[in-house]
Design a protein around this motif. Structure first.
Motif, PDB file in Angstrom:
ATOM      1  N   GLU A   1     -35.697  -6.586-113.729  1.00  0.00           N
ATOM      2  CA  GLU A   1     -36.822  -6.928-114.787  1.00  0.00           C
ATOM      3  C   GLU A   1     -37.316  -5.611-114.786  1.00  0.00           C
ATOM      4  O   GLU A   1     -37.824  -4.576-115.886  1.00  0.00           O
ATOM      5  CB  GLU A   1     -37.016  -7.804-115.631  1.00  0.00           C
ATOM      6  CG  GLU A   1     -35.964  -8.834-115.479  1.00  0.00           C
ATOM      7  CD  GLU A   1     -35.628  -8.775-117.029  1.00  0.00           C
ATOM      8  OE1 GLU A   1     -35.753  -7.448-117.824  1.00  0.00           O
ATOM      9  OE2 GLU A   1     -34.014  -9.354-117.123  1.00  0.00           O
ATOM     10  N   ASP A   2     -37.758  -5.022-113.214  1.00  0.00           N
ATOM     11  CA  ASP A   2     -39.772  -4.357-113.334  1.00  0.00           C
ATOM     12  C   ASP A   2     -38.618  -2.547-112.447  1.00  0.00           C
ATOM     13  O   ASP A   2     -38.243  -1.879-112.502  1.00  0.00           O
ATOM     14  CB  ASP A   2     -39.683  -4.694-112.139  1.00  0.00           C
ATOM     15  CG  ASP A   2     -40.390  -5.547-112.607  1.00  0.00           C
ATOM     16  OD1 ASP A   2     -41.405  -5.488-113.581  1.00  0.00           O
ATOM     17  OD2 ASP A   2     -41.378  -6.774-111.403  1.00  0.00           O
ATOM     18  N   SER A   3     -36.800  -2.882-112.853  1.00  0.00           N
ATOM     19  CA  SER A   3     -36.475  -1.848-111.756  1.00  0.00           C
ATOM     20  C   SER A   3     -36.246  -0.533-112.887  1.00  0.00           C
ATOM     21  O   SER A   3     -36.245   0.648-112.125  1.00  0.00           O
ATOM     22  CB  SER A   3     -34.425  -1.590-111.582  1.00  0.00           C
ATOM     23  OG  SER A   3     -34.362  -3.149-111.404  1.00  0.00           O
ATOM     24  N   PHE A   4     -36.637  -0.228-114.011  1.00  0.00           N
ATOM     25  CA  PHE A   4     -36.681   0.527-114.987  1.00  0.00           C
ATOM     26  C   PHE A   4     -38.474   1.866-114.113  1.00  0.00           C
ATOM     27  O   PHE A   4     -37.662   2.900-114.115  1.00  0.00           O
ATOM     28  CB  PHE A   4     -36.788   0.804-116.176  1.00  0.00           C
ATOM     29  CG  PHE A   4     -36.447   2.105-117.240  1.00  0.00           C
ATOM     30  CD1 PHE A   4     -35.456   2.703-117.356  1.00  0.00           C
ATOM     31  CD2 PHE A   4     -38.181   2.477-116.884  1.00  0.00           C
ATOM     32  CE1 PHE A   4     -35.054   3.758-117.499  1.00  0.00           C
ATOM     33  CE2 PHE A   4     -37.522   4.032-118.468  1.00  0.00           C
ATOM     34  CZ  PHE A   4     -36.017   4.593-117.900  1.00  0.00           C
ATOM     35  N   VAL A   5     -38.574   0.950-113.754  1.00  0.00           N
ATOM     36  CA  VAL A   5     -40.018   1.858-113.611  1.00  0.00           C
ATOM     37  C   VAL A   5     -39.862   1.781-111.614  1.00  0.00           C
ATOM     38  O   VAL A   5     -40.759   2.472-111.281  1.00  0.00           O
ATOM     39  CB  VAL A   5     -41.577   0.588-113.640  1.00  0.00           C
ATOM     40  CG1 VAL A   5     -42.682   1.388-113.256  1.00  0.00           C
ATOM     41  CG2 VAL A   5     -41.458   0.379-115.106  1.00  0.00           C
ATOM     42  N   ARG A   6     -39.894   0.570-111.056  1.00  0.00           N
ATOM     43  CA  ARG A   6     -40.118   0.800-109.644  1.00  0.00           C
ATOM     44  C   ARG A   6     -38.839   1.647-108.846  1.00  0.00           C
ATOM     45  O   ARG A   6     -39.221   1.519-107.642  1.00  0.00           O
ATOM     46  CB  ARG A   6     -39.764  -0.717-108.798  1.00  0.00           C
ATOM     47  CG  ARG A   6     -41.109  -2.150-109.652  1.00  0.00           C
ATOM     48  CD  ARG A   6     -41.072  -2.820-109.177  1.00  0.00           C
ATOM     49  NE  ARG A   6     -41.406  -2.973-107.115  1.00  0.00           N
ATOM     50  CZ  ARG A   6     -40.745  -3.956-106.793  1.00  0.00           C
ATOM     51  NH1 ARG A   6     -39.646  -5.266-106.813  1.00  0.00           N
ATOM     52  NH2 ARG A   6     -40.589  -4.460-105.598  1.00  0.00           N
TER      53      ARG A   6
END
Length: 583
Positions: free
Chosen positions: A146-151
């Protein structure tokens, strides 16, 4: 130039250094370090002028032997075979067994799709795109969940740009139009670095929109949505559609003004940081689609294009208002550099006429249009109307590769299904020379794509002794319509390529990019295989399942709670092989 590529996955760092001889590593902007530096091909890009002696040069109907001189980034001279004087300091190449071609333009692709190619189930565009966005490295099923877009680091885009560009180049492309999914300017910068490492001419169109609900407007609304909702309210079966409380949407989702401003600001930032036509890199203004970009966004796009004199690129897949909307907002014809529109399968005669009036280019993407069930672009109708038609591979998740020869071959063999008069069927040579090369470069406003004195030296040299080019019949037909045997002993059909007069392929290998190291990095980036069943929209997520419900209702494929007869749904004839009437 050295380009370092780093990617951090699960706290492990992987690096490969791709070098161009004759430059300093101090100029690189590293992504990180771990894999040893590969040895570059020992040929400098900035070589002196080149004399291609006794080379075979095709046109659509015949061949001639010529001497061709490449110098100062252009085709400087063309003479009869074995008659040209050798320029001072020139490299002379015996081309008795070689054929010279203008480079192709891959006029529409999405490089970041390389990470998901082969993964998605057979689905139509509208459902396919939702699975694509979820399963890319930056999606919510990406490298960091779920954090892929940012990380996820911007380096992922640099890697896929190299992967995409390398495949295109090795199939004869010297230029590429990349409709690039970008979160920020760093994503664009990573792709710029990748393309500069390759040496290909790149037209990078950051793909932005201002939908309030991301990609929701890709899903068409059911024409009988209100009737279906009324039936559900009266006790019909629950639908679990995309609207509030699971009902069907009755209106398009609106725009987010903050996204509008952010998109316009990002395009401007990318232009100011990366636009470098002299260096082979151009930033193009490229909204996602006409239906995922508000009128305000498209008018802002037109103003940016006028200010910086930029190319424009957009989807124009649907009939109806897409082309008219692009025209009415000023995007289709800004009075400056040209606009290209991808797919253009369902345009009617009026929209085709508008495309011609606005000097816009229609990009034929035969592989993805077939894979996504979008139909077949009526290429002959566009050309007869005076529209410039180019060819693209589209992204590798919808076409499964960047083999331009495969795309041209598909365009060639699709033509006969549209008319029984074989005299109207185009030759492979016509589509290769006039559509993929000449028209491709016309679509990006560049004087190349032809073997003529004064044209920019974006050219390719093909080995006529390669197994795929034998036995000796018609070499250009063999190149486009034949096969490419995977064996060193069989020989590489592509011998060399020059972009802006600089040699980027020599003896069948990329100059300065070690593909063996790239393969190692790609293996490390995604070390495990995945099953395409994870992209089943009915089980992937609640949002994809509800999108499928609405899509099937909109297309007349689900009779439950239907309030219009299926006979009211009709697909335009000649664009698909199935019966255009639903029964």
């Amino acid at each position: 130039m050295f380009v370092n590529i780093n990617i951090d996955i699960d706290n492990m760092t992987h690096e490969g250094v791709f070098c161009v001889s004759g430059t300093s590593p101090d100029t690189c902007n590293p992504f990180a370090s771990a894999i040893p530096v590969p040895t570059p091909v020992a040929i400098a890009r900035d070589s002196p002028s080149v004399l291609l002696r006794n080379v075979l040069v095709p046109d659509v109907t015949s061949y001639a032997r010529r001497d061709v001189v490449l110098a100062n980034g252009k085709i400087e001279a063309i003479a009869n075979a074995n008659e040209a004087d050798v320029p001072t300091g020139a490299e002379v190449i015996d081309c008795t067994h070689r054929m010279l071609m203008p480079g192709f333009v891959n006029a529409h692709t999405h490089s970041t799709e390389h990470w998901t190619r082969g993964l998605i189930l057979p689905l139509p565009l509208e459902l396919w795109v939702l699975e694509l966005m979820r399963h890319t490295p930056v999606g919510d099923k990406g490298w960091h969940d779920e954090d892929s877009f940012v990380r996820t680091a911007a380096a992922y885009g640099g890697l896929s740009a190299i992967h995409c560009g390398a495949e295109a180049m090795l199939s004869g492309c010297t230029a590429i139009v990349d409709h690039l999914f970008a979160r920020n300017a760093d994503d664009v910068g990573a792709a710029v670095q990748g393309y500069k490492a390759l040496g290909i001419r790149a037209f990078i169109a950051p793909m932005l929109n201002d939908d309030a609900v991301f990609y929701s407007n890709y899903i068409p609304r059911a024409r009988d949505a209100e009737g279906r909702n009324a039936a559900i309210a009266e006790g019909g079966c629950p639908c679990c559609a995309m609207g509030k409380d699971g009902v069907f949407r009755t209106a398009k989702d609106g725009r987010d003004p903050a996204k509008t401003e952010a998109a316009l600001a990002l395009w401007k930032e990318c232009v100011e940081r990366y636009h470098d036509p002299a260096g082979g890199i151009e930033i193009v203004v490229g909204p996602v689609t006409a239906y995922s970009a508000s009128e305000e966004l498209l008018r802002g796009c037109a103003e940016i294009r006028k200010k910086y004199n930029l190319l424009g690129h957009a989807f124009a897949r649907d009939a109806g208002s897409a082309v008219k909307h692009l025209r009415d907002t000023g995007f289709l014809d800004t009075g400056g550099r040209p606009t290209s529109c991808a797919h253009t399968v369902w345009l009617d005669d009026e929209e085709i006429r508008i495309m011609a009036e606005c000097n816009a280019t229609a990009v034929h993407n035969p592989l993805s249009n077939l894979r996504l069930g979008s139909g077949v672009m009526p290429v002959a109708r566009f050309r007869e109307a005076g529209v410039n038609v180019a060819i693209g591979c589209d992204g590798s998740c919808s076409s499964d590769g960047q083999d331009m020869l495969e795309a041209i071959k598909s365009a060639t063999i699709l033509a006969p299904i549209q008319t029984p008069d074989y005299r109207d069927w185009p030759r492979a040579s016509d589509l290769a020379l006039n559509v993929a090369a000449r028209n491709g470069y016309k679509g990006v406003g560049t004087n190349a794509g032809v073997i003529e004195v004064g044209a920019e030296a974006d050219v390719t040299l093909w080995d006529l002794t390669a197994m795929s080019m034998l036995p000796r019949t018609d070499p250009l037909s063999l190149l486009i319509q034949g096969s490419r045997t995977q064996s060193k002993a069989a020989g590489s059909a592509l011998n060399s390529a020059w972009v802006r007069g600089k040699r980027v392929i020599a003896f069948g290998e990329l100059v300065g990019v070690d593909l063996a190291k790239l393969r190692e990095i790609l293996i490390a980036a995604q070390p495990e295989y995945r099953d395409m069943s994870v992209t089943n929209p009915t089980t992937d997520s609640a949002s994809t399942a509800s999108a499928e419900v609405e899509y099937r209702a909109a297309m007349g494929l689900d009779p439950s709670n239907e309030t219009e007869p299926r006979s009211a749904y009709k697909f335009e004839e000649h664009r698909a092989l199935y019966d255009p009437h639903l029964t």
